[in-house]
Design a protein around this motif. Structure first.
Motif, short mmCIF file in Angstrom:
data_model
loop_
_atom_site.label_atom_id
_atom_site.label_comp_id
_atom_site.label_asym_id
_atom_site.label_seq_id
_atom_site.Cartn_x
_atom_site.Cartn_y
_atom_site.Cartn_z
N ALA A 38 0.85 -1.19 0.00
CA ALA A 38 0.00 0.00 0.00
C ALA A 38 0.89 1.24 0.00
O ALA A 38 1.93 1.27 0.67
N HIS A 55 -1.59 -5.96 -0.69
CA HIS A 55 -2.52 -6.92 -1.26
C HIS A 55 -1.77 -7.97 -2.08
O HIS A 55 -0.75 -7.67 -2.69
N HIS A 57 -2.07 -10.14 -5.38
CA HIS A 57 -2.77 -10.10 -6.66
C HIS A 57 -2.52 -11.39 -7.44
O HIS A 57 -1.48 -12.01 -7.31
N ILE A 64 -7.36 -8.90 -7.00
CA ILE A 64 -6.91 -8.98 -5.61
C ILE A 64 -7.42 -10.28 -4.98
O ILE A 64 -8.62 -10.57 -5.03
N ASP A 66 -6.32 -11.18 -1.61
CA ASP A 66 -6.46 -10.98 -0.16
C ASP A 66 -5.71 -9.72 0.25
O ASP A 66 -4.77 -9.27 -0.44
N GLU A 67 -6.12 -9.17 1.36
CA GLU A 67 -5.41 -8.06 2.01
C GLU A 67 -4.51 -8.67 3.07
O GLU A 67 -4.99 -9.42 3.94
N GLY A 89 -2.39 -13.67 5.86
CA GLY A 89 -3.66 -13.28 5.29
C GLY A 89 -4.82 -13.62 6.19
O GLY A 89 -4.64 -14.15 7.30
#
Length: 458
Positions: A38, A55, A57, A64, A66-67, A89
């Motif tokens: 980020a 994230h 990808h 995306i 997962d964050e 995650g």
């Protein structure tokens, strides 16, 4: 070890987080294909040992997945002493598997059971006893098991073994000098001093071997067989120790037809307690098979809890039971002390002069705390007091026994004034056993045997 491995390092299922671990030369390049930090961070500004937010990808679609939080470890400052990346995650089997598949698609290989720890060993970050302790920490089921495993992981056993190894190596150096320069000879005084040095190491190895019983109990627990004639209260006692209704209890004799094994925590230890079928004359057909299994459980038990019925006189079934227990270490328990006593305790005391039977009531709980105290004390009887190195595995005991036997031959050869070459052979054997215990020397089959017991991701 020139490839890159990856695995999910947390149990699959719903949970707060999952961790995907990557280790090897391409760990960071692979992570860079998947992770987008980020702003204002970039891939170039992510520092080792610092957590980055961003994230994951899908490289093919840009979607995306997962964050996550990502941590980068640069060799040798990692668990495996290789470049490592950990991706934290959201919990859940589906998302964890999707991220792992993305890592594998970028060229990583799925790790084998224990392969991360195996690489830590092969890179010299851990010796073999410490690597084994990693699994013991994971599987520890009591305070004693955990503290013993942590002590071993932190190198307490390794330091003791390495010190013994170095002392024997110094003796071997003197012997080899005498072999290389025979004209100087090895004087009697030097041989006597060597024999004393070797004997001192041998005594310390004997002391370590003596810790095996306690170490094994801490690691594996004690196997305890609950035995008695039908309807004496074995299942009620098991339920009382478990503090739950695990075993079926009825007033009808012979309810328990098979063995039932449960793990019970007693103070800072755990026990593997086996509730067995009652032993009696002329059993039913199904009971007879249960009694065979009871005898088999007795043969495998470290301790037998022998239940007698305080509310009834001793009978032929009790005699049959005591004969079946034989030489197995035992504690005699007098159950149903909440009922009027009918058993002749004086005759029982004469029959078992070296034992103190414990009156309890498995249904009311009377006497149960005293029995637990006695059971705990009996388990730890003879265990080393205070802190110190312990051996916990049969592999440890066998290696130390092999080293001790070789050292005994060394001492006899030195005292018998045999040639230095013969002494050196046995001394090398002793060192090989210690080296194999630590992993200084090993074969692949041994590593396969040890690390196959690990979970994937560790």
């Amino acid at each position: 070890m020139d490839d890159t491995i990856a695995a999910i390092a947390t149990p699959l299922g719903d949970g707060g987080i999952h961790i995907v671990r990557i280790s090897g030369p391409d760990a960071w390049p692979i992570a860079c294909q998947l992770f987008r930090p980020a702003p204002p961070q970039t891939l170039e500004t992510i520092e080792p040992l610092k957590v980055a937010f961003g994230h994951i990808h899908d490289p093919a679609t840009g979607r995306i997945l997962d964050e996550v939080l990502l941590t980068r470890f640069v060799k040798p400052h990692s668990y495996t002493s290789e470049d490592v990346v950990e991706i934290h995650g959201h919990g859940g089997a589906f998302v964890a598997t999707r991220i792992l598949q993305g890592v594998l698609d970028q060229g990583a290989r799925l790790a084998l059971p224990g392969e991360f720890t195996r690489r830590a060993f092969l890179h010299g970050r851990l010796d073999l006893t410490q690597a084994e302790a990693v699994a013991d920490v994971i599987h520890a089921a009591s305070d004693k098991a955990l503290s013993t495993a942590l002590s071993q992981l932190q190198g307490e056993l390794s330091r003791s073994l390495n010190a013994l190894y170095d002392r024997l190596l110094a003796v071997l150096a003197q012997l080899e000098a005498a072999i290389d320069f025979p004209e100087e000879g090895l004087e009697f005084e030097r041989k006597q001093a060597m024999a004393q040095q070797v004997s001192a190491v041998q005594k310390e190895i004997d002391a370590l071997i003596a810790t095996f019983r306690a170490g094994r109990i801490y690691r594996e627990g004690l196997n305890v067989a609950l035995v008695g004639k039908p309807n004496v209260g074995k299942s009620s006692l098991l339920n009382a120790l478990l503090k739950e209704d695990r075993a079926i209890v009825t007033p009808h004799p012979g309810t328990t037809r098979d063995v039932l094994e449960e793990r019970v925590r007693i103070r800072d230890l755990h026990l593997n307690i086996v509730d067995t079928a009652g032993i009696r004359h002329q059993p039913e057909v199904i009971e007879e098979e249960g009694i065979k299994r009871t005898r088999r459980a007795l043969g495998q038990a470290d301790l037998a809890l022998v239940l007698l019925d305080l509310s009834m006189p001793l009978d032929a079934n009790d005699d049959m039971l005591l004969d079946a227990v034989g030489a197995t270490p035992r504690l005699i328990v007098l159950n149903k002390c909440d009922r009027p006593p009918q058993l002749d305790t004086d005759a029982l005391a004469k029959r078992f002069q070296d034992e103190t039977p414990f009156p309890i009531s498995a249904t009311t709980g009377e006497g149960l705390d005293a029995l637990i105290d006695r059971l705990h004390a009996r388990i730890l009887a003879g265990a080393p007091s205070g802190e110190g190195a312990l051996i916990t595995r049969e592999r440890h005991r066998q290696a130390l026994a092999g080293s001790r036997d070789a050292l005994q031959r060394v001492t006899e050869s030195l005292n018998g004034d045999l040639s230095e070459d013969l002494v050196a052979v046995d001394l090398n054997t002793a060192l090989e056993h210690l080296g194999g215990l630590l992993g200084k020397t090993f074969v692949e089959d041994l590593l396969d045997q040890i690390f196959d017991d690990f979970c994937i991701g560790k």
